[in-house]
Design an enzyme around this catalytic site. Sequence first.
Site, PDB file in Angstrom:
ATOM      1  N   ASP A  22       9.827  15.829  11.430  1.00 20.06           N
ATOM      2  CA  ASP A  22       9.500  15.517  10.032  1.00 20.06           C
ATOM      3  C   ASP A  22       7.996  15.674   9.804  1.00 20.06           C
ATOM      4  OD1 ASP A  22      10.070  14.895   7.431  1.00 20.06           O
ATOM      5  OD2 ASP A  22      10.110  12.725   7.739  1.00 20.06           O
TER       6      ASP A  22
ATOM      7  N   ILE B 285       0.822  -1.228   0.000  1.00 20.45           N
ATOM      8  CA  ILE B 285       0.000   0.000   0.000  1.00 20.45           C
ATOM      9  C   ILE B 285       0.847   1.265   0.000  1.00 20.45           C
ATOM     10  CG2 ILE B 285      -1.991  -1.059   1.129  1.00 20.45           C
ATOM     11  CD1 ILE B 285      -0.986   0.039   3.786  1.00 20.45           C
TER      12      ILE B 285
ATOM     13  N   VAL C  53       5.478  -0.591   2.633  1.00 21.08           N
ATOM     14  CA  VAL C  53       4.408  -0.734   3.634  1.00 21.08           C
ATOM     15  C   VAL C  53       3.345  -1.663   3.063  1.00 21.08           C
ATOM     16  CG1 VAL C  53       2.715   0.444   5.062  1.00 21.08           C
ATOM     17  CG2 VAL C  53       4.862   1.593   4.488  1.00 21.08           C
TER      18      VAL C  53
END
Length: 790
Positions: free
Chosen positions: A581, A455, A463
């Site tokens: 981040d 995905i 992932v």
Amino acid sequence: MNCGSDSNVDLVGSRNFVGDKNSNPSFSVGKSNSIQNENPLPGISPLYHTTRIYTKISRYMLNITQTGSYLIRLHFFPFSFKKTHLADALFNVSASNFSLLSNFSVRNSSTEFPVIKEFFLTIVEGNFDIYFIPADETRFAFVNAIEAFLLPPNFFIDSLTAIPPLRTKDGALRTLYRINVGGPEVYDTLWRNWVPDDDYLTSGSSEQASYDGELQESRQRLVVKEIAPDAVYRTCKKVSIDNNGPSNFTSITWRFNVSKEARHLVRLHVCDFFSPSPGTVKFDLNISTNFSQVIDPNSDGYSEMRIPLFYDYVVSSDDSGYMSFSIAPKENSIKKVAFLNGLEIMEFVGNSTFEVPVEHETRKHLSFKIGSTKDVALILILILLLSICLRLRRLKPVKALILENEFLYGRGRSPSSTTERTENASIVTNLNLKLKMSLAEILAATENFNPKLLIGEGGFAKVYKGTLESGMKVAVKRSDSSHGQGLREFQTEIVVLSRIQHRHLVSLVGYCDEGLEMILVYEFMEKGTLRDHLYDRKECLKNPSAETEFSWKQRLEICIGSAKGLHYLHTDPDGGIFHHDVKSTNILLDEHYVAKVADFGLSQSGMPDPDHIRMSLKGSFGYLDPEYFRTLQLTNKSDVYSFGVILLEVLCARPPIVNSKQREEINLAEWGMFWQKEGQLENIIDPLLVGHINRNSLRKFGEITEKCLKAQGADRPNMLDVCWDLENALQLQQTPAHEEAHEDSTTTTASTDLALPPIQNLSYNMLPVDDYSDTTASAVFSQLRINDPR
């Protein structure tokens, strides 16, 4: 430094190379050997009569006394010494987490000229280590000389574009070409060599032009002679078309060999010394097939001629292995001329996979003495048995999985190759036993990492969607071990997520570090990333009658949830956690569009230490705090700036950085703040939101964003302030039409600040930090609205 020598060498007057065999507090050479060329060729500089050889990984340490941007220059000249031939060297060079040279060799280089490699890096005060790493046990590394220059302030700045080329997480540059177009070979005050362009011309007829008069002062806030010498700006090559001539314009093209599919900083130097008046020249610049730009030397309001200027662009090369530059006169310009004075091409170097070795002090004494042969035999047997037991215990689950899943390790790959990874991973082993999962569990959950369940995919990880035995859906992030990266981020994520829990933070379900694997298992977020919904909604424009599912109210609620998650991190009792981040791909949405902050691999715990600055920049391009660029010091206000960029993404539905011919549109933060200060933020909103945003809600949202994007961190709000302001914007969005009309009729001042007066005087400490929730905030705002209809 004159490497491997005890003599100093003077070049070009004051350019002094210090012999590094002499004791000097400014540097340390590391474990190495020095050799001397016994039969140097005539005319070869004494600088290349000696060299320093590294047969094992070792560092050359420089003592940096001032933080700033530096030019680092490494000199290599191959010669032979007895049975050692420097041309046989094969090695890597790493510094500041960057791979400066990879599989470097001088075998094909001329024996008459040195090979000089030049780099630009941001270096902080303290020890700066340059690691020389032989390719294998049979090879070696060497270096003849090293130079380090502190560059003038703002040597790399966002001068005429919105792209900060140096201060990114990829902030190291390797010089490829430095060209004096239309002129001879020259050197500048930093002893950089500018070579003629003739060898790189491929097509087009041009004429050389030169100027002997006085050049005007630059308007780019820096000393131009440090950027390029006057000689570069006094010569050029140009192509011009007579207004009465043919309409098919000609062009000039240069071509350069570059790395395939790499990012480059391109710096163009221009000086219009031949136009009759300002504003009469514009021309087109095309770089390969993926970048074009209109060059207008007078676009920034310059009213004088003969002004040296330079333009910085970040351009990616394709898979052809070369980059072409062409210039052509612009059809609508008054004087149809295209020209170029100078050109520089620098390549962004990648992060290093090299891990700094841990240095131990030499043990001067053994802790025990061996007294007899029997003792020796007994000890050896015990060590052998212990090592076998440990090896069997470590490799047993891996060996069984190899038989079932050969693809995990590659056909024919020995389980013993896991040794190095297992030793590194021992740091994270058993960090949290409750979260530790077996590889067998993860293989079952992902159907042996079935590609159909993929995905998401990044540079160093994939992932997968998985389902645990309990039926729980999870997202499985599997790092690519072949890159040798991510161990520190893997550790950080486990440490951070194992001790925090919040409705608006993605939960860590488990982790696995068996064999070569570094796997993190998270709760599954059904709706994906925030960016997916912002950038994939463009198809709605094709069907205006379609209902806009991702409404302004939804977007505000997502922003509020994300802000709450970040506020929870920043108020961690151990001194706070800085995410480091924050970006739209790290904000995930569950099936009910509840926002959760994810990816804590770069996070930093505890209050910032002013005496400890990170050696390299970390973060994502387009989101980085400009103050962090300058100081390399991370604070919670760095997250606030990044969140301000996300707010503009939510409003405008576009990335933080785009490749646009309009320079002012490239950087979303600067573009948004331009329209905010003009009071016309509605001009750049997502077309899907036009007509659906209450003007007061938009005004308040713009004010919040402007606060977050302040240049100085001290001027930015904390995340709790942002939460309150966003709740205010949501409340204004839900204001009934008749109340908004009443507000308009009663407002007579020029000010558009319609914030609720009681909120301005409300102490944010009135609400418990840990109990700050949607229902609590909504109740407070509802009560305020009862007391004051505005």
